[in-house]
Enzyme design. Structure first.
Site, mmCIF file in Angstrom:
data_model
loop_
_atom_site.group_PDB
_atom_site.id
_atom_site.type_symbol
_atom_site.label_atom_id
_atom_site.label_comp_id
_atom_site.label_asym_id
_atom_site.label_seq_id
_atom_site.Cartn_x
_atom_site.Cartn_y
_atom_site.Cartn_z
ATOM 1 N N CYS A 20 25.018 31.735 25.858
ATOM 2 C CA CYS A 20 23.698 31.332 25.362
ATOM 3 C C CYS A 20 22.978 32.511 24.707
ATOM 4 C CB CYS A 20 22.891 30.801 26.541
ATOM 5 S SG CYS A 20 21.155 30.520 26.166
ATOM 6 N N LYS A 42 11.035 3.953 1.090
ATOM 7 C CA LYS A 42 10.837 5.393 0.925
ATOM 8 C C LYS A 42 11.283 5.860 -0.446
ATOM 9 C CE LYS A 42 9.664 6.905 5.137
ATOM 10 N NZ LYS A 42 10.470 7.899 5.744
ATOM 11 N N LYS A 66 2.508 4.554 1.290
ATOM 12 C CA LYS A 66 2.721 5.044 2.649
ATOM 13 C C LYS A 66 2.253 6.491 2.699
ATOM 14 C CE LYS A 66 6.053 5.241 6.395
ATOM 15 N NZ LYS A 66 5.814 6.590 6.842
ATOM 16 N N GLU A 85 0.869 -1.183 0.000
ATOM 17 C CA GLU A 85 0.000 0.000 0.000
ATOM 18 C C GLU A 85 0.901 1.226 0.000
ATOM 19 O OE1 GLU A 85 -2.359 -2.219 3.609
ATOM 20 O OE2 GLU A 85 -1.145 -0.437 3.958
ATOM 21 N N CYS A 90 23.616 25.231 27.183
ATOM 22 C CA CYS A 90 23.594 26.431 28.003
ATOM 23 C C CYS A 90 23.652 26.002 29.465
ATOM 24 C CB CYS A 90 22.303 27.194 27.731
ATOM 25 S SG CYS A 90 21.892 28.362 29.021
ATOM 26 N N CYS A 115 19.928 33.543 27.128
ATOM 27 C CA CYS A 115 20.046 34.106 28.470
ATOM 28 C C CYS A 115 21.442 34.604 28.802
ATOM 29 C CB CYS A 115 19.606 33.079 29.522
ATOM 30 S SG CYS A 115 20.797 31.762 29.787
ATOM 31 N N ASP A 162 1.372 10.185 4.048
ATOM 32 C CA ASP A 162 2.077 11.144 4.893
ATOM 33 C C ASP A 162 1.054 11.883 5.746
ATOM 34 O OD1 ASP A 162 4.328 12.210 5.835
ATOM 35 O OD2 ASP A 162 4.774 13.475 4.105
ATOM 36 N N CYS A 194 17.517 30.265 32.243
ATOM 37 C CA CYS A 194 17.353 30.434 30.802
ATOM 38 C C CYS A 194 15.877 30.295 30.401
ATOM 39 C CB CYS A 194 18.188 29.386 30.090
ATOM 40 S SG CYS A 194 18.065 29.491 28.306
ATOM 41 N N TYR A 242 -5.128 0.760 7.629
ATOM 42 C CA TYR A 242 -4.069 -0.128 7.160
ATOM 43 C C TYR A 242 -3.767 -1.270 8.115
ATOM 44 C CZ TYR A 242 -1.219 3.033 10.029
ATOM 45 O OH TYR A 242 -0.714 3.797 11.042
HETATM 46 S S1 IVH Z 1 1.560 -0.109 8.817
HETATM 47 C C1 IVH Z 1 2.924 -2.351 12.371
HETATM 48 N N1 IVH Z 1 0.772 0.959 6.564
HETATM 49 O O1 IVH Z 1 3.837 5.090 8.759
HETATM 50 C C2 IVH Z 1 2.838 -1.516 11.150
HETATM 51 N N2 IVH Z 1 1.725 2.374 8.195
HETATM 52 O O2 IVH Z 1 6.585 4.992 9.623
HETATM 53 C C3 IVH Z 1 2.240 -0.197 11.429
HETATM 54 N N3 IVH Z 1 1.806 4.715 7.585
HETATM 55 O O3 IVH Z 1 3.097 4.858 12.164
HETATM 56 C C4 IVH Z 1 2.120 0.683 10.292
HETATM 57 N N4 IVH Z 1 0.849 4.508 5.629
HETATM 58 O O4 IVH Z 1 1.431 6.094 10.666
HETATM 59 C C5 IVH Z 1 1.326 1.169 7.757
HETATM 60 N N5 IVH Z 1 -0.021 1.778 4.583
HETATM 61 C C6 IVH Z 1 0.545 1.993 5.743
HETATM 62 C C7 IVH Z 1 0.931 3.276 6.173
HETATM 63 C C8 IVH Z 1 1.526 3.417 7.408
HETATM 64 C C9 IVH Z 1 1.386 5.359 6.494
HETATM 65 C C10 IVH Z 1 2.473 5.377 8.723
HETATM 66 C C11 IVH Z 1 1.939 4.955 10.057
HETATM 67 C C12 IVH Z 1 3.140 4.477 10.831
HETATM 68 C C13 IVH Z 1 4.252 5.118 10.085
HETATM 69 C C14 IVH Z 1 5.558 4.369 10.281
#
Ligand code: IVH
Length: 745
Positions: free
Chosen positions: A410, A316, A117, A115, A428, A413, A119, A434, A227
């Site tokens: 610093c 990524k 990922k 799937e 500091c 302060c 953001d 501070c 997910y």
């Molecule tokens: S699975 C145990 N699936 O990425 C696995 N996470 O970097 C838990 N995220 O905390 C996550 N899309 O917030 C999963 N298709 C996806 C995702 C996803 C975004 C985020 C999620 C997680 C973070 C980890």
């Protein structure tokens, strides 16, 4: 309409509206025009208005129900919310797949579910008997924040699961995000309203979800993709991740339409490339692809390490980099006093955001990359991390640039900055004073193992500082019941209790007090040993580096030689470190010598013997690094002032007489023998030495620290030379006395 007719019609309307919400928000395929939807909604609201007792929590009118909160409650995740390991390259993916196959003992290809990922931010939705009862952020994975009111306002989140075949308890995990279109529209609205713009969809989603007033969240275009699942009871769901997702979809929950089941690594690579090509066209921001071993039994066999499962990985997209120019380098002070260098950049568009600041992490990083003001640099922004300076283009460096130096004081302060040898972070030393560190310092001060002020929690400290009711820990003791009772979530009774707790906390012990000051590196154990060794706070405050740090006579001789041969004789002693030829010589030794000598030249003039030092106080666990932190802390006028204020406020503890006379002079505890003809009467010199805490003896032994030899010195001088005891002439002695004098000021 009578009640039973009303109840029947309400049920129909709720079902229809939930269905249209699903078509609109989840499937993105509305069946009816907005006008039709609005008509149903209005009818529902009217009937509910006439029969308020028939309103149910899952009614569409109840999405925005609750009043604004003062703060979010904490929620415990019984099944922890994990994070993911990253794969930044195709090789890392190969490694991941190899590890999975090895652990599972498989030769053939693994079946993965893939799937995009997203953001956004992770969310946990708890449904009990099909009804949404709780929504919580991830937090630290074990404890998150209860954001139920806000999540209920998100159109794509069903308040009641469709169908009937759900378990009694099911916790659904997913990502809340803001689609690109909604983000643009929101920023357009913000702009017209003269409000601040959001930097990117992720920040906008996070900011929207963390609103205390659900009415604000309701206006934000948030969305959800599920997910995974957390707690499921009484019986587990399907045998694969993909089947579980299909079930969630059946229950009306939004699941990524991009979800695919793939056989083996090559298929994963293909999917990753495909999504990468379509990334810009997707209606939401993504920063990679998540691959998960599809079979739940295999997931269980693989388990997880630390905070990430072994059965999933986030591949990524490569970070995006751009060129820009460093306009300035500034230092930010964090809440624990750490100084972080930040590059101010000519604004540049990187990875979908305009970047004008980038972290340089710490001085070692600056030195390693040799970043200077005026440089042209590559900046990188990877996903949601802080943009960073990757490297400098040396060929574009203008003439006349200078290397960046750590500020000695610093920027917040003005207290001294300390950077222990071997540590990357400079801090500091104005801990109690501070402004950047104020809240943390006071929280620590009040904590159980420190002053143990019952009822003074973190939230309260923040309120007190935010309302400018306190600036330092001493101000706590001036708070009265009326002031406290006027604060959020404080009543007369709890205010009264807190004032009593403060009263009680005034009686403390020296170790607790020392620990409560929050001196860098001084934990409870060290605080206790320092307290025992010194006996009184005054004695602790009078400690000098020369009481704690050694330079052996042999080292002193070599040091003198090296310093004498330097060309930079006018360097301030305190800034002198890194002496090739004497590895042991650190900036702590330099700082100690600086207690006596202003410049390198002064130290050289004083002679080799004068550079030697025997610590007269040995505190277990307090090495050179801690010694410096300790001494620097008390040297800060502001810290001393706060301590004085605390004493005036009645903070007290039983003081023991010092085990030893700590003294305040580098001569204290040293044994001198005077011999030969001196220019002043011996008694006069003796008195001076004694007043500085030194001892004067009649005969030379191995325990003698110095022999002062005048003209025609005889057997005592010979014995000193035989034993290797340092011998001072009168001039050296005078310098020592002068130094000692200066010290006791
Ligand atoms: S699975 C145990 N699936 O990425 C696995 N996470 O970097 C838990 N995220 O905390 C996550 N899309 O917030 C999963 N298709 C996806 C995702 C996803 C975004 C985020 C999620 C997680 C973070 C980890």
């Amino acid at each position: 309409m009578n009640k039973s007719a009303a109840a029947k019609r309400l049920a129909e309307l709720r079902e229809q509206i939930a269905h249209h919400d699903y078509r609109y928000y989840v499937l993105d395929e509305p069946e009816v025009p907005d006008s039709e939807y609005d008509r149903l909604y209005r009818e529902l609201r009217e009937i509910e208005h006439q029969h308020p007792d028939l309103i149910t929590s899952d009614s569409p009118t109840q999405r925005v129900g609750g009043a604004p909160l003062a703060a979010f409650d904490e929620v415990e995740h019984r099944v922890p919310m994990l994070s993911l390991d990253n794969a930044l390259t195709a090789e890392a993916m190969v490694e991941f797949d190899r590890r999975v196959r090895e652990r599972l003992g498989r030769d053939g290809p693994i079946v993965y579910a893939a799937e995009p990922k997203l953001d956004g931010l992770a969310i946990s939705l708890r449904y009990e008997n099909g009804l949404l009862v709780q929504a919580a952020t991830r937090g630290d994975g074990r404890h998150g924040e209860n954001v139920t009111q806000n999540v209920r306002t998100i159109g794509g989140v069903p308040l009641r699961l469709h169908g009937k075949d759900w378990p009694a308890v099911v916790e659904v995990r997913g990502e809340i995000f803001m689609p690109k279109k909604g983000f643009d529209a929101l920023n357009e609205r913000q702009r017209t309203a003269g409000e601040k713009l959001f930097a990117n969809p992720r920040n906008a989603a996070a900011g929207s979800l963390r609103q205390l007033d659900p009415a604000v969240t309701a206006k934000r275009p948030l969305a959800l993709f599920c997910y995974g699942v957390g707690e499921v009871a009484p019986q587990a769901m399907a045998q694969t991740h993909s089947a579980n997702m299909a079930i969630l979809a059946r229950w009306g929950l939004p699941v990524s339409p991009e979800l695919k089941v793939l056989q083996g690594l090559a298929a994963c690579d293909g999917y990753f490339d495909d999504i990468g090509r379509r990334r810009a066209q997707l209606p939401y921001d993504i920063d990679g692809v998540v691959f998960k071993v599809d079979a739940v039994a295999d997931q269980q066999a693989l388990g997880f390490v630390a905070r990430a499962p072994r059965w999933a990985i986030a591949r990524k997209f490569p970070a995006q980099e751009e060129l820009t120019v460093v306009e300035a380098i500034e230092f930010q002070v964090g809440r624990t006093g750490a100084l972080t260098p930040v590059a101010r950049l000519q604004p540049v568009f990187v990875g979908g955001v305009t970047v004008s600041n980038a972290t340089l992490h710490n001085m070692d990083e600056i030195a390693r990359k040799d970043v200077r003001v005026g440089d042209t640099v590559f900046v990188r922004r990877a996903g949601d991390v802080i943009p960073e300076v990757v490297r400098v283009l040396p060929e574009r460096r203008p003439a006349g640039t200078v290397a960046v130096r750590m500020p000695t004081h610093c920027p917040e302060c003005g207290s001294e900055v300390v950077r222990p040898e071997g540590e990357a972070v400079a801090r500091c030393s104005g801990g109690l004073f501070c402004p950047a560190q104020r809240k943390e310092a006071i929280k620590h001060f009040a904590s159980r193992r420190a002053m143990d002020i019952e009822g003074l929690g973190d939230k309260l400290v923040e309120q007190l500082v935010d309302h400018a009711l306190i600036r330092d820990p001493a101000d706590l003791f001036g708070l009265d019941v009326d002031t406290l009772a006027g604060l959020d979530r404080m009543g007369q009774k709890s205010a009264q209790n807190l004032v009593e707790a403060l009263d009680k906390a005034r009686e403390t012990s020296l170790p607790r007090f020392l620990y409560a000051l929050g001196i860098l590196g001084i934990g409870e154990t060290i605080a206790a040993t320092v307290a025992t060794a010194c006996g009184t706070l005054d004695a602790v405050m009078q400690l000098r580096l020369s009481n704690l740090v050694d330079i052996k006579p042999s080292q002193a001789a070599r040091l003198h030689e090296l310093l004498a041969s330097r060309e930079d004789q006018d360097t301030a002693m305190v800034e002198f470190a890194d002496l090739p030829g004497a590895k042991w010589f650190t900036h702590v030794h330099a700082a100690m010598l600086a207690e006596r000598f202003a410049t390198v030249a002064d130290a050289v003039a004083a002679g080799a013997e004068a550079l030697a030092n025997t610590a007269n106080i040995k505190i277990e666990g307090v090495g050179d690094v801690l010694a410096e932190k300790l001494v620097t802390f008390f040297r800060q006028v502001h810290n001393a002032e706060v301590i004085e204020k605390l004493r005036n406020a009645g903070v007290n503890w039983p003081e023991n007489l010092p085990a030893r006379d700590v003294g305040s002079s580098p001569l204290s505890g040293k044994t001198f023998v005077l011999t030969g003809t001196l220019s002043q009467p011996r008694d006069q010199i003796k008195e001076q030495l004694l007043s500085l805490g030194a001892k004067v003896s009649g005969s030379v032994s191995k325990k003698t620290d110095f022999v002062v030899a005048g003209a025609e010195a005889g057997s005592k001088l010979a014995k000193a030379e035989a034993l290797g005891v340092p011998v001072l002439d009168e001039a050296a002695l005078q310098r020592l006395l002068a130094g000692g004098d200066a010290m006791s000021l």
